[in-house]
Motif scaffolding. Structure first.
Motif, mmCIF file in Angstrom:
data_model
loop_
_atom_site.group_PDB
_atom_site.id
_atom_site.type_symbol
_atom_site.label_atom_id
_atom_site.label_comp_id
_atom_site.label_asym_id
_atom_site.label_seq_id
_atom_site.Cartn_x
_atom_site.Cartn_y
_atom_site.Cartn_z
ATOM 1 N N ASP A 261 0.812 -1.220 0.000
ATOM 2 C CA ASP A 261 0.000 0.000 0.000
ATOM 3 C C ASP A 261 0.844 1.269 0.000
ATOM 4 O OD1 ASP A 261 -2.256 -1.623 0.146
ATOM 5 O OD2 ASP A 261 -2.339 -1.538 2.339
ATOM 6 N N TYR A 262 2.171 1.122 0.075
ATOM 7 C CA TYR A 262 3.039 2.286 0.246
ATOM 8 C C TYR A 262 4.184 2.279 -0.772
ATOM 9 C CZ TYR A 262 0.587 2.495 4.698
ATOM 10 O OH TYR A 262 -0.390 2.566 5.656
ATOM 11 N N THR A 263 4.748 3.451 -1.018
ATOM 12 C CA THR A 263 5.957 3.555 -1.819
ATOM 13 C C THR A 263 7.122 2.961 -1.033
ATOM 14 O OG1 THR A 263 5.188 5.571 -2.888
ATOM 15 C CG2 THR A 263 7.559 5.142 -2.969
ATOM 16 N N PRO B 79 4.575 -3.005 -6.196
ATOM 17 C CA PRO B 79 4.377 -2.221 -7.420
ATOM 18 C C PRO B 79 4.939 -0.807 -7.392
ATOM 19 C CG PRO B 79 2.329 -2.384 -6.174
ATOM 20 C CD PRO B 79 3.314 -3.296 -5.504
ATOM 21 N N ASP B 80 5.022 -0.194 -6.228
ATOM 22 C CA ASP B 80 5.421 1.221 -6.148
ATOM 23 C C ASP B 80 6.801 1.328 -5.502
ATOM 24 O OD1 ASP B 80 5.437 3.931 -6.219
ATOM 25 O OD2 ASP B 80 3.842 4.239 -4.740
ATOM 26 N N GLN B 81 7.851 1.327 -6.332
ATOM 27 C CA GLN B 81 9.227 1.303 -5.829
ATOM 28 C C GLN B 81 10.043 2.460 -6.379
ATOM 29 O OE1 GLN B 81 11.438 -2.313 -6.300
ATOM 30 N NE2 GLN B 81 9.696 -3.647 -5.869
ATOM 31 N N ILE B 82 10.972 2.913 -5.558
ATOM 32 C CA ILE B 82 12.020 3.847 -5.984
ATOM 33 C C ILE B 82 13.346 3.228 -5.565
ATOM 34 C CG2 ILE B 82 13.032 6.137 -5.724
ATOM 35 C CD1 ILE B 82 10.277 7.186 -4.975
ATOM 36 N N SER C 155 6.651 11.902 3.382
ATOM 37 C CA SER C 155 5.697 10.972 2.782
ATOM 38 C C SER C 155 5.471 9.781 3.706
ATOM 39 C CB SER C 155 6.230 10.475 1.427
ATOM 40 O OG SER C 155 7.352 9.611 1.626
ATOM 41 N N ALA D 88 6.319 6.771 2.713
ATOM 42 C CA ALA D 88 7.162 5.739 2.120
ATOM 43 C C ALA D 88 7.848 4.907 3.199
ATOM 44 C CB ALA D 88 8.208 6.381 1.212
#
Length: 312
Positions: free
Chosen positions: A195-197, A224-227, A242, A244
């Motif tokens: 649910d989070y970056t 799915p949400d990666q940096i 954030s 994250a």
């Protein structure tokens, strides 16, 4: 073979080609033409009596003989640089520069205290600290641009020609800003990571395989949400603004956790635990200033390790 025919330009050109893995890039770095680099390498191979490079796709790779010669060529250039630095330093009243590489895990956690202790010794030596990914730093160490790398133990196949001195062990942690929703006691934080970056170590980072294995084992192989980043400055700034989650070596954020700026999620990461220490070329000889610096690093690591929480 006639070793008397080998000149400094042969060593410099060969080491740069090995570093760049490209004749074209080496030529640009050395500010000479590509034919000049090719000619110098051919001269070196003629002197040695063996090939030191071979084509691989659009680039080149070292032959088995080239890998062996690189260790000696790097050491020879380092010794020559140290000799020049020593003489020029003596003439100018300055000590030669000590060049060390430090992974992010020790750049903020160990090196400030180590340098404080080293400066107190009044060696008057200059120190250059380079940070970056493990693979890059080890390559710089191999060719003689660095005298020491401080960080996690690399994989066995990467340690050929190097020695490693264990200082302490540390593991990866999942950290968030204070007051983060995942800190509320509502089940396992792992099940809600999607649910989070997520700030992940880059794919070439030495801790990445440990992180990937941990996530896969816990059914979180796809987030799915990666940096991807190895920048601790960016990591700190981003998670403060954030929700994250930052996956990072504990040493990087130990002080942030201690002062309450960041909080560690209750996730068992003991399987990511690994040795942190000093990597040097096996054929290197430490100067007196470097020997003193090594000792201050050991002392700083010991102090920091005593303050860090035990795994559990």
């Amino acid at each position: 073979m006639s070793e008397s025919g080998i000149k400094v330009r042969h060593l410099q050109t060969f080491v740069e080609v090995a570093r760049q893995k490209s004749v074209v890039k080496a030529a640009a770095s050395l500010h000479v033409s590509q034919p000049a680099v090719t000619k110098t390498i051919r001269e070196l191979e003629q002197i040695l009596g063996v090939a030191v490079i071979e084509r691989e796709g659009r680039g080149i790779r070292l032959t088995r003989h080239g890998e062996v010669f690189l260790r000696h060529a790097g050491a020879a250039l380092t010794a020559l640089r140290q000799g020049v630095d020593s003489v020029s330093g003596e003439r100018s009243g300055e000590a030669p520069t000590i060049r060390i590489g430090a992974l992010p895990t020790v750049s903020t956690h160990i090196m400030p205290r180590a340098m404080q202790l080293f400066m107190n010794e009044k060696t008057w030596s200059r120190v250059k600290i380079v940070t970056g990914e493990n693979a890059v730093l080890l390559e710089q160490l191999r060719v003689g641009d660095l005298e020491l790398v401080i960080g996690r133990l690399a994989a066995a196949e990467k340690m050929t020609g190097f020695t490693f001195e264990h200082l302490y062990s540390e593991q990866v942690v999942f950290v968030v800003r204070a007051g983060h929703p995942l800190l509320a006691p509502r089940g396992s934080p792992l099940s809600r990571l999607g649910d989070y970056t997520i700030l992940m170590p880059t794919r070439t980072a030495i801790i990445r395989p440990f992180v990937d294995n941990l996530l896969i084992v816990n059914g979180m192989g796809h987030l799915p949400d990666q940096i991807e980043t190895v920048s601790d400055a960016f990591g700190r700034a981003f998670i403060q603004m954030s929700d994250a989650v930052w996956i990072i070596s504990e040493g990087v954020v130990a002080r942030d956790i201690e002062n309450g700026a960041l909080a560690k999620l209750p996730i068992d990461t003991r399987e990511t635990r690994g040795p942190v220490g000093l990597t040097m070329r096996a054929d290197s000889m430490a100067s007196l200033p470097l020997s003193i610096l090594l000792q201050t690093i050991r002392e700083a690591a010991s102090e920091a390790h005593q303050l860090m929480p035990r795994p559990g």
